[in-house]
Design a protein around this motif. Structure first.
Motif, PDB file in Angstrom:
ATOM      1  N   UNK A 164      16.139  30.281  54.863  1.00  0.00           N
ATOM      2  CA  UNK A 164      17.446  29.991  55.462  1.00  0.00           C
ATOM      3  C   UNK A 164      18.577  30.160  54.467  1.00  0.00           C
ATOM      4  N   UNK A 165      18.301  29.871  53.206  1.00  0.00           N
ATOM      5  CA  UNK A 165      19.319  29.999  52.165  1.00  0.00           C
ATOM      6  C   UNK A 165      19.427  31.451  51.683  1.00  0.00           C
ATOM      7  N   UNK A 166      18.283  32.088  51.454  1.00  0.00           N
ATOM      8  CA  UNK A 166      18.290  33.414  50.851  1.00  0.00           C
ATOM      9  C   UNK A 166      18.813  34.492  51.794  1.00  0.00           C
ATOM     10  N   UNK A 167      18.412  34.456  53.058  1.00  0.00           N
ATOM     11  CA  UNK A 167      18.749  35.553  53.973  1.00  0.00           C
ATOM     12  C   UNK A 167      20.251  35.805  54.060  1.00  0.00           C
ATOM     13  N   UNK A 168      21.090  34.781  54.263  1.00  0.00           N
ATOM     14  CA  UNK A 168      22.527  35.058  54.272  1.00  0.00           C
ATOM     15  C   UNK A 168      23.045  35.595  52.939  1.00  0.00           C
ATOM     16  N   UNK A 169      22.497  35.113  51.822  1.00  0.00           N
ATOM     17  CA  UNK A 169      23.005  35.597  50.541  1.00  0.00           C
ATOM     18  C   UNK A 169      22.695  37.081  50.344  1.00  0.00           C
ATOM     19  N   UNK A 170      21.512  37.521  50.749  1.00  0.00           N
ATOM     20  CA  UNK A 170      21.209  38.946  50.643  1.00  0.00           C
ATOM     21  C   UNK A 170      22.077  39.753  51.601  1.00  0.00           C
ATOM     22  N   UNK A 171      22.377  39.186  52.750  1.00  0.00           N
ATOM     23  CA  UNK A 171      23.314  39.833  53.680  1.00  0.00           C
ATOM     24  C   UNK A 171      24.661  40.056  53.009  1.00  0.00           C
ATOM     25  N   UNK A 172      25.171  39.026  52.352  1.00  0.00           N
ATOM     26  CA  UNK A 172      26.496  39.134  51.729  1.00  0.00           C
ATOM     27  C   UNK A 172      26.512  40.176  50.615  1.00  0.00           C
ATOM     28  N   UNK A 173      25.399  40.320  49.901  1.00  0.00           N
ATOM     29  CA  UNK A 173      25.346  41.326  48.836  1.00  0.00           C
ATOM     30  C   UNK A 173      25.606  42.730  49.375  1.00  0.00           C
TER      31      UNK A 173
END
Length: 233
Positions: A164-173
């Motif tokens: 839940x934490x990682x998926x949005x951060x990789x999206x933002x990258x």
């Protein structure tokens, strides 16, 4: 009380929304209008004195900091889904370490990458971006290497708090800053990509897509959000 998520589209509150949906919890949302700088308004600062998004209001009071909210939800609602190992599980320590690595190491690096002007003089932003992008690549390489040891707590069929934490951060990258995303190629990390592909097919991701206008493939083929309310920036 009903849980109340103070959110802005495609912000760190997305991590919490995904967890709430995975747990199938009832919750309300309150838009924090970033264009109006609502996160700095007195009413919001009474909930989070740091003026950051998100806040989750609970019957025990408001909780801020993304990792803290995720851990609270995971521990309070284990009967609904296992987002973290049980407190006495042997894999608890390892999973906690990586959850707080996401919060304390990767997330701050991304903030420097996306908002370099808040950290350094304008003439040095490009150099900061270049160095931070390389650091982030190295971080994600280490996460890719560590993923097998995390077993069912990263990239599995049932998402965890880490997912839940990682998926949005990789999206933002892949999206930000708009002028400089060429450094990021998700195919470099096949295990992480496979986990994202499974995650974005989940009902939780479908709910987030509807609520925040994230597009059909929000994690593996991100596009700028088209939210029905508010702004991501």
């Amino acid at each position: 009380m009903t849980l109340r998520l103070h959110y802005a589209p495609d912000n760190a509150s997305l991590c919490v929304r995904l967890a709430l949906e995975e747990l199938r919890l009832d919750y309300d949302t309150v838009l924090v209008d970033r264009r109006a700088n609502a996160q700095r308004a007195p009413a919001y600062l009474a909930l989070n004195p740091h003026g950051m998004i998100p806040v989750l209001e609970t019957d025990e009071g408001p909780i801020f900091e993304t990792a803290a909210i995720l851990l609270w939800l995971a521990d309070r609602h284990r009967d609904r889904a296992a987002l973290m190992p049980a407190p006495d599980a042997p894999e608890r320590g390892r999973t906690l370490a990586w959850l707080f690595w996401l919060s304390n190491t990767l997330h701050p690096a991304l903030r420097m990458l996306f908002y370099g002007g808040e950290h350094i003089a304008p003439e040095m932003v490009f150099a900061l971006h270049e160095r931070t992008a390389q650091r982030t690549l190295d971080m994600l390489d280490r996460l890719e290497t560590a993923a097998p040891a995390l077993g069912g707590w990263l990239g599995a069929e049932q998402p965890s708090a880490l997912d839940c934490y990682l998926a949005p951060m990789l999206r933002w990258c892949a999206l930000y800053p708009e002028s400089g995303t060429g450094w990021f190629d998700l195919s470099r990390w096949p295990q992480l990509r496979d986990g994202l592909e499974r995650f974005e097919a989940r009902p939780s991701a479908r709910a987030a897509i509807r609520a925040e206008g994230l597009g059909a493939h929000p994690f593996t083929a991100p596009r700028p959000p088209q939210p029905p309310e508010g702004s991501a920036t």
